[in-house]
Design a protein around this motif. Structure first.
Motif: not given
Ligand code: HEC
Length: 74
Positions: A2-3, A6-7, A21, A24, A42, A48-49, A53-54
């Motif tokens: 599912g990464c 969102c990514h 990502l 980074k 992770l 930050r949030r 999934a992480h």
């Protein structure tokens, strides 16, 4: 896992793209300690949030994914 939900391209809301990502993570390429630290952050939701999934990732999976990202997510 599912990464890409969102990514992916386009990313979901404020999520960074896979390319971002990888960029980074590449800063930690070849640095075992730094890669481990990124993987742990992770999983721990230390960004930050917190993202479910992480946090669902096993330590092994998180490390593998960070390593993969650090190599440019081939
Ligand atoms: C529900 C959406 C969502 C899903 C699914 C998701 N992520 Fe994320 N991810 C985000 C957001 C949003 C951020 C930015 C968080 C922040 O900076 O606060 C992020 C940040 C990251 C980061 C950056 C960490 C850092 O050092 O800044 C990595 C690496 C990452 N995600 C990997 C993954 C991987 C691998 C998966 C698949 C197992 C995944 N994500 C699934 C939303 C998601």
């Amino acid at each position: 896992m599912g990464c890409y939900n969102c990514h992916g391209q386009p990313p979901l809301k404020n999520a960074p793209t896979m390319a971002r990502l990888a960029e980074k993570a590449a800063k930690s390429r070849g640095d075992e300690a730094a890669l481990k630290k990124r993987a742990e952050a992770l999983r721990a939701g230390a960004l930050r949030r917190p993202i479910a999934a992480h946090q669902r990732l096993s330590p092994e999976a998180a490390e593998l994914l960070i390593r993969w990202l650090s190599e440019g997510a081939p």
